[in-house]
Design an enzyme around this catalytic site. Structure first.
Site, mmCIF file in Angstrom:
data_model
loop_
_atom_site.group_PDB
_atom_site.id
_atom_site.type_symbol
_atom_site.label_atom_id
_atom_site.label_comp_id
_atom_site.label_asym_id
_atom_site.label_seq_id
_atom_site.Cartn_x
_atom_site.Cartn_y
_atom_site.Cartn_z
ATOM 1 N N ASN A 7 -1.975 -8.729 -11.265
ATOM 2 C CA ASN A 7 -2.552 -8.850 -12.605
ATOM 3 C C ASN A 7 -3.910 -9.547 -12.475
ATOM 4 O O ASN A 7 -3.984 -10.681 -12.001
ATOM 5 C CB ASN A 7 -1.606 -9.662 -13.494
ATOM 6 C CG ASN A 7 -2.078 -9.733 -14.933
ATOM 7 O OD1 ASN A 7 -3.255 -9.904 -15.213
ATOM 8 N ND2 ASN A 7 -1.138 -9.631 -15.866
ATOM 9 N N ARG A 18 -18.587 -17.268 -18.704
ATOM 10 C CA ARG A 18 -20.035 -17.366 -18.577
ATOM 11 C C ARG A 18 -20.770 -16.150 -19.122
ATOM 12 O O ARG A 18 -22.004 -16.145 -19.192
ATOM 13 C CB ARG A 18 -20.415 -17.543 -17.090
ATOM 14 C CG ARG A 18 -20.134 -18.903 -16.515
ATOM 15 C CD ARG A 18 -21.104 -19.945 -17.033
ATOM 16 N NE ARG A 18 -22.469 -19.675 -16.614
ATOM 17 C CZ ARG A 18 -23.019 -20.143 -15.488
ATOM 18 N NH1 ARG A 18 -22.305 -20.892 -14.661
ATOM 19 N NH2 ARG A 18 -24.266 -19.867 -15.203
ATOM 20 N N HIS A 43 -3.837 -6.685 -18.957
ATOM 21 C CA HIS A 43 -3.224 -6.936 -20.270
ATOM 22 C C HIS A 43 -4.350 -7.138 -21.274
ATOM 23 O O HIS A 43 -4.757 -8.268 -21.542
ATOM 24 C CB HIS A 43 -2.320 -8.170 -20.200
ATOM 25 C CG HIS A 43 -1.506 -8.397 -21.438
ATOM 26 N ND1 HIS A 43 -0.284 -9.021 -21.428
ATOM 27 C CD2 HIS A 43 -1.741 -8.099 -22.740
ATOM 28 C CE1 HIS A 43 0.196 -9.096 -22.652
ATOM 29 N NE2 HIS A 43 -0.679 -8.544 -23.468
ATOM 30 N N ARG A 45 -5.856 -7.809 -24.612
ATOM 31 C CA ARG A 45 -5.401 -8.342 -25.893
ATOM 32 C C ARG A 45 -6.405 -7.987 -26.992
ATOM 33 O O ARG A 45 -7.568 -7.689 -26.701
ATOM 34 C CB ARG A 45 -5.206 -9.855 -25.796
ATOM 35 C CG ARG A 45 -4.088 -10.239 -24.828
ATOM 36 C CD ARG A 45 -3.911 -11.754 -24.727
ATOM 37 N NE ARG A 45 -2.907 -12.089 -23.734
ATOM 38 C CZ ARG A 45 -1.597 -12.157 -23.964
ATOM 39 N NH1 ARG A 45 -1.144 -11.926 -25.189
ATOM 40 N NH2 ARG A 45 -0.749 -12.462 -23.008
ATOM 41 N N GLU A 70 -0.326 -3.617 -19.762
ATOM 42 C CA GLU A 70 0.610 -4.374 -20.590
ATOM 43 C C GLU A 70 0.006 -4.602 -21.964
ATOM 44 O O GLU A 70 -1.214 -4.735 -22.105
ATOM 45 C CB GLU A 70 0.889 -5.750 -19.969
ATOM 46 C CG GLU A 70 1.552 -5.745 -18.629
ATOM 47 C CD GLU A 70 1.827 -7.147 -18.133
ATOM 48 O OE1 GLU A 70 2.604 -7.275 -17.181
ATOM 49 O OE2 GLU A 70 1.249 -8.119 -18.683
ATOM 50 N N THR A 100 -0.033 -16.572 -24.039
ATOM 51 C CA THR A 100 0.552 -15.785 -22.957
ATOM 52 C C THR A 100 1.915 -15.285 -23.406
ATOM 53 O O THR A 100 2.502 -15.838 -24.351
ATOM 54 C CB THR A 100 0.682 -16.612 -21.663
ATOM 55 O OG1 THR A 100 1.100 -15.767 -20.590
ATOM 56 C CG2 THR A 100 1.670 -17.761 -21.829
ATOM 57 N N HIS A 190 6.093 -13.160 -14.538
ATOM 58 C CA HIS A 190 5.713 -14.373 -15.265
ATOM 59 C C HIS A 190 6.094 -15.619 -14.461
ATOM 60 O O HIS A 190 7.267 -15.889 -14.222
ATOM 61 C CB HIS A 190 6.330 -14.474 -16.663
ATOM 62 C CG HIS A 190 5.451 -15.264 -17.601
ATOM 63 N ND1 HIS A 190 4.423 -14.688 -18.317
ATOM 64 C CD2 HIS A 190 5.409 -16.584 -17.868
ATOM 65 C CE1 HIS A 190 3.805 -15.625 -19.030
ATOM 66 N NE2 HIS A 190 4.386 -16.785 -18.767
ATOM 67 N N HIS A 214 -1.459 -15.138 -12.471
ATOM 68 C CA HIS A 214 -1.988 -16.501 -12.521
ATOM 69 C C HIS A 214 -1.850 -17.217 -11.183
ATOM 70 O O HIS A 214 -2.833 -17.742 -10.641
ATOM 71 C CB HIS A 214 -1.275 -17.291 -13.619
ATOM 72 C CG HIS A 214 -1.828 -18.664 -13.830
ATOM 73 N ND1 HIS A 214 -2.954 -18.905 -14.591
ATOM 74 C CD2 HIS A 214 -1.427 -19.866 -13.354
ATOM 75 C CE1 HIS A 214 -3.216 -20.209 -14.576
ATOM 76 N NE2 HIS A 214 -2.302 -20.809 -13.837
#
Length: 238
Positions: A7, A18, A43, A45, A70, A100, A190, A214
């Site tokens: 991911n 930035r 993902h 959003r 996702e 999240t 996750h 992450h």
């Protein structure tokens, strides 16, 4: 054999902090693939705070590995996935401003909605997966909506793992066994990391895919992206 999908949302988060194009999300996707990742996950959003719609369009022509998108299945999201014809779509029950993903679908209450959405993707030849908690009733519900796979939401496993690994993994083993009985493919994601991934795979060897972002991107700050991907691959290989 379990596959690793990387991911790359956090690459986009860094870029967006930035403005401009550095680091390049497209280059990250290409390099993850080059270094051995068997999938790229994004993902997008609604607020585009990390991956943007344009990122999705830009990435698809440049990768040959699995492209997994996702998101919550709003009409805009559905059209985006259909436009690029992702290899896999993972449906998550996020609210628009959610930081999240933090829970799975209520597959019983949302049965009709999921049947409709999943049907649209499958008609386009796109494999579907839905985000679920390790709740046996929800797994059974997932078996009735037409999805190809489920993705087990593993944050509770990751949280409890340092305290009691066996207790942490137990509900996920039971959920995976039931999904397996229903002939559902099984993904997981996750808060999976180099610390807890191997144990999960050892206990549930028939997980089809893990999606990790992450922790993997954080590890890459110290180990480098190539070495990090190889370390994660080592965790999921028999």
């Amino acid at each position: 054999m379990t596959r690793l999908s990387v991911n790359i949302n956090k690459i986009a988060t860094l870029r967006n902090s930035r403005g401009g194009h550095m680091p390049s999300v497209l280059d990250a996707a290409i390099n993850c693939q080059k270094f051995g990742a068997e999938g790229i996950t994004v993902h997008p959003r609604p607020d585009e705070r990390h991956i943007t719609r344009q990122d999705v369009y830009d990435i698809k022509p440049h990768i040959s590995t699995e492209f997994n998108i996702e998101g919550y299945p709003s009409e805009a999201f559905i059209q985006l996935v259909l436009d690029v014809k992702a290899d896999q779509v993972t449906l998550v029950p996020d609210q628009p401003g959610q930081l999240t993903s933090d829970h799975g679908w209520d597959t019983i209450a949302n049965h009709d909605f999921l049947v409709d959405v999943i049907g649209r993707f499958k008609a386009a030849g796109i494999r579907t997966s839905i985000f679920v908690d390790p709740d046996l009733k929800q797994i059974e519900g997932a078996s009735r909506v037409g999805t190809d796979r489920i993705e087990l939401y593993t944050e509770p496993y990751a949280t409890l793992y340092p305290i009691d690994a066996d207790k942490a993994v137990e509900p996920f083993v039971k959920a995976a066994e039931l999904a397996h009985e229903f002939n559902l493919g099984i993904n997981a994601g996750h808060d999976l990391s180099l610390k807890n991934l191997k144990f999960l795979i050892d206990k549930i060897p028939y997980i089809d895919e893990v999606s990790i972002g992450h922790a993997l991107i954080a590890d890459a700050l110290y180990l480098g992206l190539r070495n990090t991907i190889h370390e994660y691959l080592d965790c999921i290989r028999p």
